[in-house]
Design an enzyme around this catalytic site. Structure first.
Site, PDB file in Angstrom:
ATOM      1  N   TYR A  52       0.834  -1.208   0.000  1.00  0.00           N
ATOM      2  CA  TYR A  52       0.000   0.000   0.000  1.00  0.00           C
ATOM      3  C   TYR A  52       0.867   1.255   0.000  1.00  0.00           C
ATOM      4  O   TYR A  52       1.585   1.538   0.966  1.00  0.00           O
ATOM      5  CB  TYR A  52      -0.953   0.014   1.206  1.00  0.00           C
ATOM      6  CG  TYR A  52      -1.908  -1.176   1.254  1.00  0.00           C
ATOM      7  CD1 TYR A  52      -2.151  -1.961   0.123  1.00  0.00           C
ATOM      8  CD2 TYR A  52      -2.574  -1.526   2.423  1.00  0.00           C
ATOM      9  CE1 TYR A  52      -3.009  -3.059   0.165  1.00  0.00           C
ATOM     10  CE2 TYR A  52      -3.439  -2.619   2.473  1.00  0.00           C
ATOM     11  CZ  TYR A  52      -3.640  -3.382   1.336  1.00  0.00           C
ATOM     12  OH  TYR A  52      -4.485  -4.462   1.370  1.00  0.00           O
ATOM     13  N   ILE A 236     -12.965  -5.241   7.580  1.00  0.00           N
ATOM     14  CA  ILE A 236     -11.967  -4.174   7.748  1.00  0.00           C
ATOM     15  C   ILE A 236     -12.211  -3.027   6.768  1.00  0.00           C
ATOM     16  O   ILE A 236     -11.436  -2.825   5.825  1.00  0.00           O
ATOM     17  CB  ILE A 236     -10.534  -4.739   7.580  1.00  0.00           C
ATOM     18  CG1 ILE A 236     -10.423  -5.658   6.344  1.00  0.00           C
ATOM     19  CG2 ILE A 236     -10.100  -5.478   8.838  1.00  0.00           C
ATOM     20  CD1 ILE A 236      -8.977  -5.962   5.936  1.00  0.00           C
ATOM     21  N   LYS A 238     -12.116   0.587   5.112  1.00  0.00           N
ATOM     22  CA  LYS A 238     -11.170   1.708   5.170  1.00  0.00           C
ATOM     23  C   LYS A 238     -11.974   2.988   5.194  1.00  0.00           C
ATOM     24  O   LYS A 238     -12.894   3.178   4.376  1.00  0.00           O
ATOM     25  CB  LYS A 238     -10.235   1.676   3.954  1.00  0.00           C
ATOM     26  CG  LYS A 238      -9.293   2.878   3.866  1.00  0.00           C
ATOM     27  CD  LYS A 238      -9.796   3.884   2.856  1.00  0.00           C
ATOM     28  CE  LYS A 238      -8.972   5.150   2.798  1.00  0.00           C
ATOM     29  NZ  LYS A 238      -9.608   6.154   1.919  1.00  0.00           N
ATOM     30  N   VAL A 240     -11.560   7.387   6.083  1.00  0.00           N
ATOM     31  CA  VAL A 240     -10.856   8.566   6.586  1.00  0.00           C
ATOM     32  C   VAL A 240     -11.887   9.627   7.010  1.00  0.00           C
ATOM     33  O   VAL A 240     -11.649  10.385   7.944  1.00  0.00           O
ATOM     34  CB  VAL A 240      -9.870   9.111   5.528  1.00  0.00           C
ATOM     35  CG1 VAL A 240      -9.322  10.467   5.943  1.00  0.00           C
ATOM     36  CG2 VAL A 240      -8.708   8.137   5.343  1.00  0.00           C
ATOM     37  N   ASN A 248     -18.959   3.190  10.894  1.00  0.00           N
ATOM     38  CA  ASN A 248     -18.403   1.837  10.784  1.00  0.00           C
ATOM     39  C   ASN A 248     -18.212   1.208  12.165  1.00  0.00           C
ATOM     40  O   ASN A 248     -18.511   0.025  12.363  1.00  0.00           O
ATOM     41  CB  ASN A 248     -17.086   1.861  10.006  1.00  0.00           C
ATOM     42  CG  ASN A 248     -17.283   2.362   8.587  1.00  0.00           C
ATOM     43  OD1 ASN A 248     -18.415   2.474   8.117  1.00  0.00           O
ATOM     44  ND2 ASN A 248     -16.195   2.680   7.905  1.00  0.00           N
TER      45      ASN A 248
HETATM   46  P1  NAP Z   1     -13.804  -0.415   1.295  1.00  0.00           P
HETATM   47  O1  NAP Z   1     -13.443  -0.449   2.727  1.00  0.00           O
HETATM   48  O2  NAP Z   1     -14.829  -1.351   0.776  1.00  0.00           O
HETATM   49  O3  NAP Z   1     -14.252   1.071   0.883  1.00  0.00           O
HETATM   50  C1  NAP Z   1     -13.478   2.182   1.167  1.00  0.00           C
HETATM   51  C2  NAP Z   1     -14.241   3.408   0.663  1.00  0.00           C
HETATM   52  O4  NAP Z   1     -15.479   3.507   1.364  1.00  0.00           O
HETATM   53  C3  NAP Z   1     -13.501   4.695   0.899  1.00  0.00           C
HETATM   54  O5  NAP Z   1     -13.717   5.504  -0.232  1.00  0.00           O
HETATM   55  C4  NAP Z   1     -14.184   5.294   2.122  1.00  0.00           C
HETATM   56  O6  NAP Z   1     -14.186   6.705   2.119  1.00  0.00           O
HETATM   57  C5  NAP Z   1     -15.600   4.808   1.930  1.00  0.00           C
HETATM   58  N1  NAP Z   1     -16.303   4.664   3.212  1.00  0.00           N
HETATM   59  C6  NAP Z   1     -15.871   4.025   4.323  1.00  0.00           C
HETATM   60  N2  NAP Z   1     -16.794   4.056   5.284  1.00  0.00           N
HETATM   61  C7  NAP Z   1     -17.854   4.754   4.780  1.00  0.00           C
HETATM   62  C8  NAP Z   1     -19.106   5.138   5.313  1.00  0.00           C
HETATM   63  N3  NAP Z   1     -19.475   4.777   6.547  1.00  0.00           N
HETATM   64  N4  NAP Z   1     -19.947   5.847   4.516  1.00  0.00           N
HETATM   65  C9  NAP Z   1     -19.586   6.187   3.250  1.00  0.00           C
HETATM   66  N5  NAP Z   1     -18.401   5.850   2.701  1.00  0.00           N
HETATM   67  C10 NAP Z   1     -17.535   5.138   3.451  1.00  0.00           C
HETATM   68  O7  NAP Z   1     -12.516  -0.624   0.356  1.00  0.00           O
HETATM   69  P2  NAP Z   1     -11.023  -1.105   0.525  1.00  0.00           P
HETATM   70  O8  NAP Z   1     -10.191  -0.022   1.076  1.00  0.00           O
HETATM   71  O9  NAP Z   1     -10.634  -1.718  -0.766  1.00  0.00           O
HETATM   72  O10 NAP Z   1     -11.104  -2.321   1.563  1.00  0.00           O
HETATM   73  C11 NAP Z   1     -10.862  -2.197   2.939  1.00  0.00           C
HETATM   74  C12 NAP Z   1      -9.485  -2.706   3.317  1.00  0.00           C
HETATM   75  O11 NAP Z   1      -9.315  -4.089   2.997  1.00  0.00           O
HETATM   76  C13 NAP Z   1      -8.340  -2.042   2.538  1.00  0.00           C
HETATM   77  O12 NAP Z   1      -8.138  -0.706   2.921  1.00  0.00           O
HETATM   78  C14 NAP Z   1      -7.213  -2.999   2.828  1.00  0.00           C
HETATM   79  O13 NAP Z   1      -6.691  -2.788   4.126  1.00  0.00           O
HETATM   80  C15 NAP Z   1      -7.946  -4.340   2.727  1.00  0.00           C
HETATM   81  N6  NAP Z   1      -7.837  -4.960   1.376  1.00  0.00           N
HETATM   82  C16 NAP Z   1      -7.145  -6.135   1.256  1.00  0.00           C
HETATM   83  C17 NAP Z   1      -6.998  -6.733   0.002  1.00  0.00           C
HETATM   84  C18 NAP Z   1      -6.236  -8.009  -0.133  1.00  0.00           C
HETATM   85  O14 NAP Z   1      -5.940  -8.438  -1.251  1.00  0.00           O
HETATM   86  N7  NAP Z   1      -5.921  -8.675   0.950  1.00  0.00           N
HETATM   87  C19 NAP Z   1      -7.574  -6.134  -1.134  1.00  0.00           C
HETATM   88  C20 NAP Z   1      -8.299  -4.952  -0.964  1.00  0.00           C
HETATM   89  C21 NAP Z   1      -8.444  -4.392   0.291  1.00  0.00           C
HETATM   90  P3  NAP Z   1     -13.237   7.616   3.060  1.00  0.00           P
HETATM   91  O15 NAP Z   1     -11.885   6.977   3.089  1.00  0.00           O
HETATM   92  O16 NAP Z   1     -13.274   8.948   2.384  1.00  0.00           O
HETATM   93  O17 NAP Z   1     -13.863   7.674   4.423  1.00  0.00           O
END
Ligand code: NAP
Length: 280
Positions: A52, A236, A238, A240, A248
């Site tokens: 990342y 988990i 993400k 900000v 969340n």
């Molecule tokens: P996600 O958590 O599904 O979505 C993140 C997005 O949702 C961001 O734009 C965030 O905005 C928004 N968001 C979060 N909470 C919200 C809420 N309550 N209301 C409205 N919007 C909201 O996507 P992700 O980051 O891909 O997945 C989460 C984590 O999983 C990653 O950060 C990473 O640590 C892990 N991951 C692992 C893999 C793997 O291959 N192992 C792959 C992908 C992800 P803001 O940031 O502006 O709040």
């Protein structure tokens, strides 16, 4: 914030944690503050990876957890390209420096690459003996990969982190049942599908709003509570945005009834089993 055992490792971990992919893209102070606010609200499972921001996300996490290391269940991941015996150990040491800590709670293979699973597992075991990691796991493993890992190493990962959100439930066909039977934690990544959360004016979006309103919750919390409904499961997201973090974290106290689970299940059907496990 509800907690539950994380696979077989004996640690209790909050059902809702914090992701960090792309966290380095905004203002650093906001990112650090967001993670700290999440910790205050009980989201002490922080997920990061050397991939990342090419280490930048780990540096932000390091700053956020300064002085609070003991509160955190800290997870990072080695890239498949680095997952040889020597490469895994070296990658872990670099992650520890960026994270300003002496140990990870769990260290994952980000996805399967060209190195043999027993070689990576051997590196994990050596890191464990040295106290640099307390446990290890995998990510993006399907049931065949998990079975091969078990057979070639005789060991089980603490967790398998997989793509899992309302519109992508493929992991439920075979991967989650395999993990549950073996006592392996399932960690739902991209629980909002990154930016694919159901629109408020869609049929599924309206169902989430109805359930949320009746529980004085928000639709995102309902979605997270659905993904974390099984005893092996964690999510988990993400976030900000300050309001996002609060929403969340609230999911960690929301337990859906069987009727509510059935309504979400009907609104976002499981779908057919794909040939390969989807990943981002
Ligand atoms: P996600 O958590 O599904 O979505 C993140 C997005 O949702 C961001 O734009 C965030 O905005 C928004 N968001 C979060 N909470 C919200 C809420 N309550 N209301 C409205 N919007 C909201 O996507 P992700 O980051 O891909 O997945 C989460 C984590 O999983 C990653 O950060 C990473 O640590 C892990 N991951 C692992 C893999 C793997 O291959 N192992 C792959 C992908 C992800 P803001 O940031 O502006 O709040």
């Amino acid at each position: 914030m509800r907690q539950r055992p994380f696979g077989g490792i004996g640690s209790s971990v909050p059902v809702i944690g914090q992701g960090t992919w792309f966290i380095e893209r905004g203002r650093r102070a906001s990112a650090v503050g967001a993670l700290q606010r999440g910790l205050d609200l009980g989201m002490t499972h922080i997920d990061t990876a050397e991939m990342y921001g090419m280490g930048a996300a780990e540096e932000i996490v390091g700053e956020a957890i300064e002085g609070r290391r003991d509160e955190v269940f800290l997870v990072s991941k080695v890239l498949p390209a680095n997952s040889s015996l020597k490469g895994t150990i070296a990658a872990c040491e670099e992650s520890l420096k960026r994270l300003r800590t002496d140990r990870l709670d769990c260290y994952l293979l980000h996805w399967r690459g060209k190195y043999r699973l027993d070689e990576t597992a051997e590196a994990f075991e050596r890191l464990k003996e040295a106290g640099k990691i307390l446990s290890w796991g995998v990510s993006n493993f399907d049931e065949g990969d998990l079975e091969e890992l078990r057979q070639t190493t005789g060991a089980l990962p603490a967790c398998n982190q997989v793509l899992y959100h309302l519109q992508e439930r493929a992991a439920e066909h075979a991967v989650i049942p395999w993990c549950e039977a073996a006592g392996v934690a399932v960690v739902a990544y991209s629980p909002f599908g990154q930016n694919q959360f159901p629109a408020a004016d869609s049929a599924g979006g309206r169902e989430l709003i109805d359930i949320a309103n009746a529980r004085n919750a928000c639709p995102r919390a309902v979605a997270l509570a659905f993904l974390a409904r099984r005893p092996s499961a964690f999510a988990i997201p993400k976030a900000v945005g300050p309001a996002h973090i609060v929403e969340n974290a609230a999911a960690g106290d929301l337990e859906l009834s069987d009727e509510e689970i059935a309504r979400v299940d009907a609104a976002f059907p499981l779908g057919r089993r794909p040939q390969t496990l989807p990943m981002l």
